[in-house]
Each structure stands twice: as C-alpha cells, then as structure tokens.
Design a protein around this motif. Structure first.
Motif, PDB file in Angstrom:
ATOM      1  N   GLY A 166       0.810  -1.281  -0.147  1.00  0.00           N
ATOM      2  CA  GLY A 166       0.015  -0.046  -0.067  1.00  0.00           C
ATOM      3  C   GLY A 166       0.951   1.254   0.046  1.00  0.00           C
ATOM      4  N   ALA A 167       1.910   1.189   0.528  1.00  0.00           N
ATOM      5  CA  ALA A 167       2.811   2.490   0.840  1.00  0.00           C
ATOM      6  C   ALA A 167       3.831   2.375  -0.068  1.00  0.00           C
ATOM      7  CB  ALA A 167       3.321   2.550   2.222  1.00  0.00           C
ATOM      8  N   VAL A 168       4.609   1.429  -0.796  1.00  0.00           N
ATOM      9  CA  VAL A 168       5.333   1.233  -1.651  1.00  0.00           C
ATOM     10  C   VAL A 168       5.286   0.946  -2.874  1.00  0.00           C
ATOM     11  CG1 VAL A 168       7.729   0.590  -1.765  1.00  0.00           C
ATOM     12  CG2 VAL A 168       6.868   0.903   0.409  1.00  0.00           C
TER      13      VAL A 168
ATOM     14  N   GLU B  44      -7.498   4.636  -5.899  1.00  0.00           N
ATOM     15  CA  GLU B  44      -8.561   4.290  -4.911  1.00  0.00           C
ATOM     16  C   GLU B  44      -7.989   2.991  -4.126  1.00  0.00           C
ATOM     17  OE1 GLU B  44     -11.915   1.937  -6.604  1.00  0.00           O
ATOM     18  OE2 GLU B  44     -11.964   1.391  -4.618  1.00  0.00           O
ATOM     19  N   GLN B  45      -7.055   2.231  -4.752  1.00  0.00           N
ATOM     20  CA  GLN B  45      -6.580   1.338  -4.165  1.00  0.00           C
ATOM     21  C   GLN B  45      -5.631   1.644  -3.155  1.00  0.00           C
ATOM     22  OE1 GLN B  45      -4.591  -1.312  -6.976  1.00  0.00           O
ATOM     23  NE2 GLN B  45      -6.431  -1.655  -8.162  1.00  0.00           N
ATOM     24  N   ILE B  46      -4.814   2.765  -3.185  1.00  0.00           N
ATOM     25  CA  ILE B  46      -3.750   3.345  -2.291  1.00  0.00           C
ATOM     26  C   ILE B  46      -4.677   3.962  -1.207  1.00  0.00           C
ATOM     27  CG2 ILE B  46      -1.979   5.370  -1.691  1.00  0.00           C
ATOM     28  CD1 ILE B  46      -1.441   4.815  -4.994  1.00  0.00           C
ATOM     29  N   SER B  47      -5.636   4.701  -1.591  1.00  0.00           N
ATOM     30  CA  SER B  47      -6.570   4.875  -0.343  1.00  0.00           C
ATOM     31  C   SER B  47      -7.285   3.889   0.514  1.00  0.00           C
ATOM     32  CB  SER B  47      -7.529   6.365  -0.868  1.00  0.00           C
ATOM     33  OG  SER B  47      -8.802   5.798  -0.525  1.00  0.00           O
TER      34      SER B  47
ATOM     35  N   VAL C 235      -4.637   4.287 -13.603  1.00  0.00           N
ATOM     36  CA  VAL C 235      -4.140   5.308 -12.494  1.00  0.00           C
ATOM     37  C   VAL C 235      -5.442   5.713 -11.570  1.00  0.00           C
ATOM     38  CG1 VAL C 235      -3.620   7.697 -12.370  1.00  0.00           C
ATOM     39  CG2 VAL C 235      -2.411   6.368 -13.838  1.00  0.00           C
ATOM     40  N   ALA C 236      -6.536   5.908 -12.165  1.00  0.00           N
ATOM     41  CA  ALA C 236      -7.649   5.910 -11.131  1.00  0.00           C
ATOM     42  C   ALA C 236      -7.721   4.780 -10.312  1.00  0.00           C
ATOM     43  CB  ALA C 236      -8.926   6.343 -11.986  1.00  0.00           C
TER      44      ALA C 236
END
Ligand SMILES: [Fe+2]
Ligand SMILES: [Fe+2]
Length: 425
Positions: free
Chosen positions: A97-99, A136-139, A131-132
């Motif tokens: 999620g963060a990398v 959403e996945q990162i959030s 990208v969209a």
C-alpha cells in the motif's frame, strides 16, 4: 519510439502480474472481510490492466517470445516478487500500500505525461483507468493500515522496517519509472523474509460468530434448508460464507501462475473477484436486515477440507473444491431466484440471478483448467471427474469430524438468528 514503448509496457505487465499474484495469495491470511473482498477486486483490476498491457505489447509487434520473461527488468520484478514473502500481514499491507502501489501510480502518470496521446491513444485509455484504480487502491490500503496501527501499534514497527527496505531497494533500481532498467540484484533476500506458504486455516473477521460449519443442515441432513424467510436467510448466509471461495480462488491463482498460461491468471482473477461479490451480496443482505454480525456464523469447513488432509495436493484440492461446489449447487439457483420473487424479496432475487450467471461461467473455468493442469502433469485430462469426486469425499470426511457440542451450538445460533429475522420482517 515504438520499441521503447513496448519495453516499458512489458515492464508494467510484469510488475502488475507479480503484484496481483502476491495480493491473491495473501487473501486467506487476512481476517477483515472488507480487506479480503477488496483485495479480490484489486486482483481483478490488476489482471485487467495486465491483460490490456500484454495485448498492447503484441500490437506493437514486440517479439512475442519476449513476453515470457522479465529480461532487463529482472531486478525490479524480483523486488515485487519479494513482497509475497512478507513477514506478517502488517508488513504485507504496508509494503504493497505504501511502496509498490504508489510506485506503479507514479510510473503510469509519468508514462501518460511523456507519451503521445494520438500515436499511443489505445494505451492512454487503459492506463488512465489504471491510474484512477491505483489511487483508489492506495486510499483503501491507507485506511486499513491506519485502522490496524491504531489497534496493535507494536505489530507495525517491524512492518515499517520491512516496507522501508522494500522502498530502498526499489529506489536502487530506479523504481518502476519510465527510464532504462538498472540491472543487478541488490543484496540477497530482504531482512525478515518469511517464505510464503498457503495458510492451512483461513483468518476470520472477528465481528462474526466463528465456527467450522456455518449452518445446521451441513452437519445434520434432517435440519430443513427451509422456505420463506428461512430460505432467504439461509441463502444470504451461504453467500457470506463464500469467503472460502474468494480464498481458494486467490490461492490457486497464485499457485498455478507459473504452470498454466497467462489466461489462467486472467480467468482466475475474475473468478476470485466474482466470489468476493457473492460474499458481499450475503453481507449486505444480512446487514440490510440489521442482524448483529456477532450472531452470524462465518465458517471454515470447505477451505479446511482441502488444506488439512495429510500429504494432499492443496492447490489441486482447492481448485477441485471450487469446481465441485460450482457444479453441486448451480441447479437450485434459478428455482430459488423464482421463489424469492414470489416472496417479494427483490434484493435476494437479484443477487441469486447474478450469482447464477457468474457460476455458469465458473463451472466452465473449473473444467477447462482442471483438464489443462492434468494434461501438463502427464495425467489423463478426463480424470478431472475423479478430482471432483475426491473433493466430495474430502468434504464428507471433514463434516464427519463435527462434535455433538458443535452441532448443538450451531443449532442454537441458527435458531436465534431465524427468530430474530422473523421479528424483523
Ligand atoms: Fe459464488
Ligand atoms: Fe463460483
């Protein structure tokens, strides 16, 4: 240039492929239902992007044999692959999620900025969508990480060190980016690596009533499947308990990824996602009736029938188990949709109708890929029926391990839920 474009899209394909394999394989290990079902959706989104990338690379007349290996991007993809061996659930969530996900979002954004909208229009369409989806996945990952951290802060310090190391190594090879690849593997396995193994017991969301068998009729054939409200409730409970199918789909996607062709990953990603939608249908239906999750049984028996037998071939059992259950229940579904219609329960009717359409597709996936797998193993493809029968035996044997105390507790739980549901109508 056409060639550079194809090189980059090929790199993106391998990064997507690696990431979705890891996500799929971790589904059984992660307890919260929200993460389990959303991971399945992200796996499917990743497979759709990867498939579009792959098709586009072929269109650009890149030599097709080169789609079989990572080539100059081996060092980069090795870092992606390493995340499957994360030491814990927090470490996995944080490193993805963060990398990894932000690195992919950044690479796609750079690509879209640098490439020509007219000449490379087809790529622009699907990468803009990717990208969209990444954003959403990162959030999504961000909120799960935050929730996990607030509950168990100590588990996250080791995870932070792991994610930091993944980030450092990714930076050393130039991240995913749009530049020429940096070769050479930085420094052996990551500190803290724990080789991935298929979870024997699936993690369960603590909000629900934990059990092995989730309804009395599974262990006691004299217990009625029911009609009217009891059938509506039973059907929603079945849907929720398709959590096992999401887990099985994720495990087999990853387990056979290097044995079967790309279409396997593409099909089983959709399969896994569909099962997560069935699971959510049940969850949303039960929540719409305002039933307390603590009263709702969430079982493990089907998954465990495939994983707890001695010396069994676990991935084959899980694939066979999915195929067995797809074909076992499908004939009841149109009739149940009709009954729900007659009760005026349009939500259950709608769920069952969509479910039936999905399951028809899944039965064909099961048959096709079981046959291909057996052929690759030098066995008779027609023996897929034996795999199915073996799975039926595994489940029957496992059901026989039920204890009288389990049956009694299950009946109490079911009766309580039925009575509650009657009052709510
Ligand atoms: Fe399903
Ligand atoms: Fe299915």
């Amino acid at each position: 240039m056409r060639f550079d474009t194809a090189q980059l899209l090929k790199r993106f394909f391998f990064a997507e492929r690696s990431l979705l394999l890891s996500e799929a394989s971790w589904i059984p290990a992660i307890a919260p239902l929200e993460i389990k079902t959303n991971l399945a959706r992200y796996v499917w989104q990743g497979a759709e992007t990867a498939n579009a990338l792959r098709e586009r690379v072929f269109e650009l007349r890149f030599p097709s044999r080169m789609m079989e290996e990572e080539g100059d991007d081996r060092a980069l993809i090795a870092i992606f692959d390493a995340v499957q061996d994360s030491p814990s659930v927090p470490a996995f969530l944080l490193s993805v999620g963060a990398v990894l996900l932000p690195a992919m979002r950044d690479a796609y954004q750079s690509y879209l900025k640098a490439s020509d909208l007219i000449a490379d229009g087809p790529t622009h369409r699907f990468l803009s969508l990717a990208v969209a989806e990444r954003i959403e996945q990162i959030s999504g990952f961000g909120s799960w990480i935050e929730a996990g951290r607030s509950q168990k802060p100590e588990a996250w310090s080791e995870a932070a060190a792991w994610a930091e190391e993944v980030g450092k190594r990714l930076a050393a090879v130039g991240r995913v980016g749009v530049e020429s690849p940096v070769s050479g593997l930085p420094g052996g396995p990551l500190p803290g690596t724990r080789p991935y193994s298929i979870p024997v017991h699936p993690a369960r969301d603590r909000r629900f009533w934990p059990c092995r068998f989730y309804w009395p009729d599974i262990v006691d054939p004299s217990y009625p499947y029911g009609e009217g409200m009891q059938l509506q409730l039973r059907s929603a409970i079945s849907h929720l308990n398709e959590a096992w199918a999401v887990e099985a789909g994720g495990v087999i996607l990853s387990a056979f990824a290097d044995v079967l062709p790309w279409e396997w990953i593409y099909n089983s990603a959709r399969w896994t996602y569909d099962e997560s939608r069935h699971c959510r249908m049940g969850y949303e239906r039960l929540m719409a009736w305002k039933l307390d999750p603590g009263w709702i049984p969430l079982g493990t028996y089907i998954y465990e029938s495939a994983t707890t037998v001695d010396a069994g071939d676990i991935p084959l059992n899980l694939l066979g188990m999915l195929f067995f259950f797809e074909t076992k229940n499908i004939r009841h579904k149109p009739e149940r949709a009709r009954l729900f219609h007659s009760y005026g329960d349009s939500l259950s009717e709608h769920d069952m109708d969509f479910d039936w359409a999905d399951e028809t597709l899944h039965a064909s996936y099961g048959k096709r890929w079981l046959k291909e797998l057996l052929a690759i193993r030098g066995q008779d493809p027609a023996s897929y029926e034996e795999v199915r029968k073996n799975c039926e035996t595994l489940v029957t044997d496992y059901v026989h391990t039920v204890t009288p105390a389990e049956t009694a507790a299950l009946k109490t739980a079911a009766d309580r839920l039925i009575n509650k549901a009657k009052q709510l109508r």
